[in-house]
Design an enzyme around this catalytic site. Structure first.
Site, mmCIF file in Angstrom:
data_model
loop_
_atom_site.group_PDB
_atom_site.id
_atom_site.type_symbol
_atom_site.label_atom_id
_atom_site.label_comp_id
_atom_site.label_asym_id
_atom_site.label_seq_id
_atom_site.Cartn_x
_atom_site.Cartn_y
_atom_site.Cartn_z
ATOM 1 N N TRP A 1 77.502 53.976 60.406
ATOM 2 C CA TRP A 1 77.640 55.020 61.425
ATOM 3 C C TRP A 1 76.292 55.391 62.014
ATOM 4 O O TRP A 1 76.174 55.584 63.221
ATOM 5 C CB TRP A 1 78.369 56.237 60.866
ATOM 6 N N ASP B 1 75.385 63.968 61.626
ATOM 7 C CA ASP B 1 76.769 63.516 61.645
ATOM 8 C C ASP B 1 77.360 63.890 60.284
ATOM 9 O O ASP B 1 77.080 63.247 59.280
ATOM 10 C CB ASP B 1 76.803 61.996 61.868
ATOM 11 N N LYS C 1 88.400 63.324 58.846
ATOM 12 C CA LYS C 1 88.049 63.063 57.453
ATOM 13 C C LYS C 1 88.311 64.305 56.608
ATOM 14 O O LYS C 1 89.081 64.268 55.673
ATOM 15 C CB LYS C 1 86.570 62.659 57.326
HETATM 16 C C1 LIG Z 1 84.629 58.046 60.679
HETATM 17 C C2 LIG Z 1 83.224 58.335 60.985
HETATM 18 C C3 LIG Z 1 82.719 58.229 62.294
HETATM 19 C C4 LIG Z 1 83.566 57.772 63.462
HETATM 20 O O1 LIG Z 1 84.456 58.749 63.812
HETATM 21 P P1 LIG Z 1 85.384 58.605 65.124
HETATM 22 O O2 LIG Z 1 85.952 59.978 65.215
HETATM 23 O O3 LIG Z 1 86.391 57.557 64.808
HETATM 24 O O4 LIG Z 1 84.529 58.255 66.263
HETATM 25 C C5 LIG Z 1 81.406 58.556 62.503
HETATM 26 N N1 LIG Z 1 80.613 58.961 61.504
HETATM 27 C C6 LIG Z 1 81.057 59.061 60.245
HETATM 28 C C7 LIG Z 1 80.129 59.523 59.174
HETATM 29 C C8 LIG Z 1 82.379 58.760 59.945
HETATM 30 O O5 LIG Z 1 82.817 58.863 58.677
#
Ligand SMILES: *Cc1c(COP(=O)(O)O)cnc(C)c1O
Length: 361
Positions: free
Chosen positions: A103, A172, A196
């Site tokens: 990511w 993030d 998540k």
């Molecule tokens: C799942 C995830 C993403 C991507 O998320 P989307 O909403 O599908 O764009 C980005 N960063 C992390 C840490 C993730 O676990």
């Protein structure tokens, strides 16, 4: 109702059962409106109350002062990879990134594609992203420092966030937001795809420090500007209403049933020790992340060989344990034990793993 499984999916992932029941209970008639929340106008008092409540709960749970705005942006966490450099880079200054996996790598790519002066100031790529880099040094000249607080695929997590002095941190937190308390003051922006740990897919929770908004260039398209969202209360266009509604219920569950982030953190630590202690003592299962970098959200592990891993996942699925296959890019196994996955589910999984070992070890 069919039987519910123990859900260890990485995302979209388990939601608290009381939240699902609440949704079910008020689905046909939302608060006396005679309509479902899926059917009411986003400009109605009903939805306005929902989104305001979600913002207030976010502020309370994270202890955000008046210095922060909370907005909901469509396009998931991946859209944020692009919006951050677009809105928050500064002329003549580099943007710094710490690379801890897939990511973070994608976030870096989106900044580079815009021609920003990207510096990767630390990386654990040489270690196959199995750990969090140590002793990260932040140069005071950077416009911001971006890092991924929890690496969903490799199962690593920052135990303590990097020190950045006066440079704003950007994180993030898609896979560990609301899993533990932290000091928000060094952060210029925090974002999380909802699917998540806090709700269904379709929206990203974005927390932005007000002074960061001064950086937003005037010439950007409205939908890609943070100031559009803060000025319009996330309602410049129709937001992801059902996602935001569910997020509000998850946050309510966190506040009222769990009792806040310190309690949540304690529960998450208990879950982590149940499964990691078992793995470490098993002599059969092997954790893939360095011990001091282990994630309390995504537990990644291997079995003695890939054939056994296939059998393990298949038998687990049959026994009612879902989502244990590792990410397609790394293989192995992964149990995602987000906030909504209870201690009981983790204990049941460990029992299954122990039985599986007895038969196959
Ligand atoms: C799942 C995830 C993403 C991507 O998320 P989307 O909403 O599908 O764009 C980005 N960063 C992390 C840490 C993730 O676990």
């Amino acid at each position: 109702m069919g039987k519910r499984i123990y859900n260890f999916n990485a995302g979209p992932a388990a939601l608290p059962l009381p939240v699902l029941e609440e949704i079910q209970g008020e689905l046909l008639d939302f608060k006396g409106s005679g309509m479902s929340i899926l059917e009411v106008s986003h400009r109605s008092k009903w939805f306005e109350d929902v989104i305001n409540e979600a913002v207030e709960r976010t502020k309370r749970l994270l202890g955000l002062g008046d210095g922060f705005e909370v907005v909901f942006v469509q396009g998931g966490a991946s859209m944020q990879f692009a919006m951050i450099p677009m809105n928050l880079a500064l002329n003549g200054k580099p943007v710094d990134y710490i690379n801890t996996g897939t990511w973070a790598t994608k976030a870096i790519k989106e900044a580079k594609v815009q021609g920003k002066d990207v510096r990767v100031i630390a990386s654990s790529e040489d270690q196959g992203f199995s750990c969090i880099p140590e002793g990260v040094r932040v140069d005071g000249n950077a416009a911001y420092v971006h890092f991924t607080s929890n690496n969903t695929i490799k199962g690593t997590q920052w135990a303590e966030f990097p020190e950045s002095g006066s440079v704003p941190l950007i994180s993030d937190m898609s896979s560990d937001i609301m899993s533990r308390p932290f000091d928000p003051s060094p952060f210029g922006l925090i974002y999380a795809g909802a699917q998540k740990n806090i709700g269904p897919s379709g929206t990203a929770l974005v927390i932005i420090r007000k002074d960061m908004l001064e950086r937003v260039p005037a010439g950007l398209p409205a939908m890609l500007k943070y100031s559009t969202y803060t000025e319009e209360g996330s309602m410049y266009n129709t937001p992801a209403c059902f996602s935001i509604y569910t997020i509000n219920l998850v946050l309510k569950w966190l506040e009222e049933k769990i009792g806040g982030l310190e309690k949540m953190d304690r529960i998450n630590k208990e879950k982590g020790s149940v499964i990691y202690d078992f793995i470490d003592k098993s002599g059969f299962y092997k954790g893939t992340a360095a011990r001091d970098s282990r994630s309390l959200m995504n537990v990644t592990f291997r079995l003695p060989n890939e054939d056994l891993e296939k059998v393990f996942v298949a038998e687990a699925t049959k026994a009612g344990f879902g989502g244990l296959k590792g990410h397609r890019s790394v293989g192995g196994c992964r149990a995602s034990i987000y906030n909504a996955v209870g201690v009981d589910a983790v204990k049941a999984l460990v029992e299954f793993m122990s039985e599986f070992q007895k038969k196959n070890g």
